[in-house]
Write an enzyme that holds these catalytic residues in place. Sequence first.
Site, PDB file in Angstrom:
ATOM      1  N   ILE A 108       0.872  -1.305   0.041  1.00 30.23           N
ATOM      2  CA  ILE A 108       0.183   0.082   0.117  1.00 30.23           C
ATOM      3  C   ILE A 108       0.843   1.206  -0.127  1.00 30.23           C
ATOM      4  O   ILE A 108       0.701   2.289  -0.619  1.00 30.23           O
ATOM      5  CB  ILE A 108      -0.844   0.157   1.231  1.00 30.23           C
ATOM      6  CG1 ILE A 108      -1.941  -1.316   1.310  1.00 30.23           C
ATOM      7  CG2 ILE A 108      -1.708   1.262   1.312  1.00 30.23           C
ATOM      8  CD1 ILE A 108      -2.850  -1.526   2.447  1.00 30.23           C
ATOM      9  N   GLY A 109       1.756   1.369   1.040  1.00 30.95           N
ATOM     10  CA  GLY A 109       2.676   2.694   0.966  1.00 30.95           C
ATOM     11  C   GLY A 109       4.087   2.249   1.699  1.00 30.95           C
ATOM     12  O   GLY A 109       4.191   0.934   2.197  1.00 30.95           O
ATOM     13  N   GLY A 137       9.271   5.880   6.788  1.00 33.43           N
ATOM     14  CA  GLY A 137      10.742   6.082   7.168  1.00 33.43           C
ATOM     15  C   GLY A 137      11.331   4.691   7.622  1.00 33.43           C
ATOM     16  O   GLY A 137      12.406   4.391   7.126  1.00 33.43           O
ATOM     17  N   VAL A 156       3.719  -0.654   4.562  1.00 35.15           N
ATOM     18  CA  VAL A 156       2.365  -0.886   4.804  1.00 35.15           C
ATOM     19  C   VAL A 156       1.756  -1.937   3.714  1.00 35.15           C
ATOM     20  O   VAL A 156       1.793  -1.608   2.419  1.00 35.15           O
ATOM     21  CB  VAL A 156       1.506   0.302   5.066  1.00 35.15           C
ATOM     22  CG1 VAL A 156       0.190  -0.339   5.480  1.00 35.15           C
ATOM     23  CG2 VAL A 156       1.979   0.977   6.369  1.00 35.15           C
ATOM     24  N   ASP A 162       2.646  13.089  16.973  1.00 38.03           N
ATOM     25  CA  ASP A 162       2.931  13.043  15.595  1.00 38.03           C
ATOM     26  C   ASP A 162       1.580  13.630  14.803  1.00 38.03           C
ATOM     27  O   ASP A 162       1.332  13.144  13.844  1.00 38.03           O
ATOM     28  CB  ASP A 162       3.495  11.932  14.949  1.00 38.03           C
ATOM     29  CG  ASP A 162       3.985  12.244  13.619  1.00 38.03           C
ATOM     30  OD1 ASP A 162       4.306  13.368  13.363  1.00 38.03           O
ATOM     31  OD2 ASP A 162       4.575  11.258  13.163  1.00 38.03           O
TER      32      ASP A 162
END
Length: 725
Positions: A18-19, A22, A26, A135
């Site tokens: 998916i992505g 750092g 995923v 974050d």
Amino acid sequence: MLRTGIYLQDRYEILGLIGSGGMSDVYKARCHKLNRLVAIKVLKREFSDDPGFVSKFQMEAQAAARLSHPNIVNVYDVVDEGSIHSIVMELIEGITLKSYIAKKGMLEVKEAVGIAIQVAQGIAAAHEQKIIHRDIKPQNMLISKDGKVKVADFGIARAVTTQTMTSEAMGSVHYISPEQARGGYCDERSDVYSLGITMYEMVTGILPFQGDNTVAVALAQLQEPITRPSLYNPEIPVSLEGIILKCTEKKPEYRYSQITDVIGDLRRVLVHPAEDFVQPVPDVDMSAGTVVIKKDELKEIKRGTDSVRENPRERDHRRERENQPERAGERDWEWDEEEEWEDDGQRDSGYSDEGGRDTIHRFERLFTALGILIAIIIVAVLIVVFSRLGGLLKFSSPRTPSTSTVVETETQTSQETVNEMEILVPDVLDLPVDMAEAKLKESTLVMKVSGYEDSDTVDKGCVISQSVPEGTMAQKYSTVTVVVSRGTDLVRISELSLDGMTADAAKLLLEQNKLVVNLQSEYHDTVPEGSVIRFEPQQAREGEQVTLYISSGPLSAMKTVPEMREKAEGEAVAALEEAGLNPGEVSKEFSDTIPEGYVISQEIEPGTLLKEGTAIAYTVSQGPEVKEKRFVAAINETYNLGSQIGPGALSSDVTVAIRLKQEVNGTLVYRTLTEAVTVPGNMLLPVSFTNIEGAPGVDSGEVEVVNVGTGDVLVSYPIKFIETE
């Protein structure tokens, strides 16, 4: 990177990437145990051998696993398999808020407020568990296809303890709070700051602090004041701007103390966007102790203040006098301001510049008087000039009038001229725009529409407010700006009496009011199952979302579904009854792996909470399927009908049918091969079949041609059947 098709723990099948971030990737995966799609975050291989990164990764799992909220991405499982460290999470079909902002440029105010409320609710749930996200940024907010917003990535979250919590692992530098940038103490207000920066980006499309590198951005967070977002987007209401500015105060004590206060103010923006209810200026801290200033220090402060007003030459003269001994009688009679600061009321003779200061004051008063006199002369001259140009002064004789007469006449004439150039402003409130413009035009005034606002009291297209109040004198042809009503599409949900209403009825009523309905289930001890417990917000505009919380009944009455699969049917039914549930519809299937009489599958997954007495359907194995053997035959004959009918066959016709006759277990059984059809009497009738299937276990039979009209068998052909698979 994991390959597509591999399994983790023999349960999670990797479907694709998916992505990537750092420190982790995923993947989209399928859980074959629960038959659902999930997202799996896997720590990258280069960090798997680093205990620090693994610890941080596990910290995320521990933080997120404690949270369960509709606006937080759920964590289902943690997988540690050799060097692979991963977290199994809820799969959100959608895009990040960052991508959504990039796609739209900037969001509309209502949409931005709605998203901010959902994000804040997720943050509030984390804060209730004493977890600080640290974050918060649009990249960590996911928008699903149905519009639900969820907060993700608790990778640097930490639980609040009594010890000082520093920003050892900072979030993205554009969104971190000043205390995070300097490595200071973080608490709930740090997340409030990051949410404020996120809201700023949503409504303007840009970030408030920029820089060539991360250090420059961090310094900007610490030092530079934030630019008002309304300078980039004038459509931002004053209430929302106040919330953003209060969230992004440099000092934590000046921000909202808790995220729930932000939620309350954001909901208020939806109802009263033009109301300035946010108070960003902090109150003065009256608890601080009084600082005592010594007399010498006070003199230096006063002397420094006076030096600001002095020109260089006066300052040099004063310094020269200060170096000379004070002469008796040089003090002037005028009041010395410095004596007001003395504690004992006595004059202090320690100042040696009083004579010079008094002289300066006299010069200041003299220059002030001269300036006033010159101004009066200039005004009088201007009045005379303009009056003569307008022909307003008539001299009937060559004799020059006295100065006092000229001044009096000029003043009166000037006043008349001013009066002729002014007009009384009429009242245009509540008037339609065209009527208001015509009314102002009659008074030689110009109307300009400065904006539009929602109003519950003023009709659509009518004036809400005017910049110059009624009865005020204004210059002719000057502009009066007005604000025009957009009317209102506000629905007061609290007046619809939804409490206790069934879910279907409440949903229908809200949809009739052009609202989008979102149903959420909750357990409740007193509200009947299927009825409305509560709703939010209390009022909304057409097209906005309203959440109905529907009762699932009391939690104590809920029972857990047991595991029934691969158990004998009797054992499975006993497990259901022991759990307080009932067996439902039973279906049967052949199975090559599950023995006959054992449960293959169940309608509801184990572990699901259901109301006591709910029926659970299940499927029982019939064992392997036994395929019966087939008996088939074939025939290819031709029958001449004329042989039976005789000489008249040429001019007559007959209705015939073809059938199969077999004896099965001592009983004659007939099966139609060809339906009844009428044909000429002299026809050659084909009796041809290549695949006649007979009764199981019977190897013989007869094919008969029958006269349907009389029932007579015209001809019969014996056939043999062959056994086949």
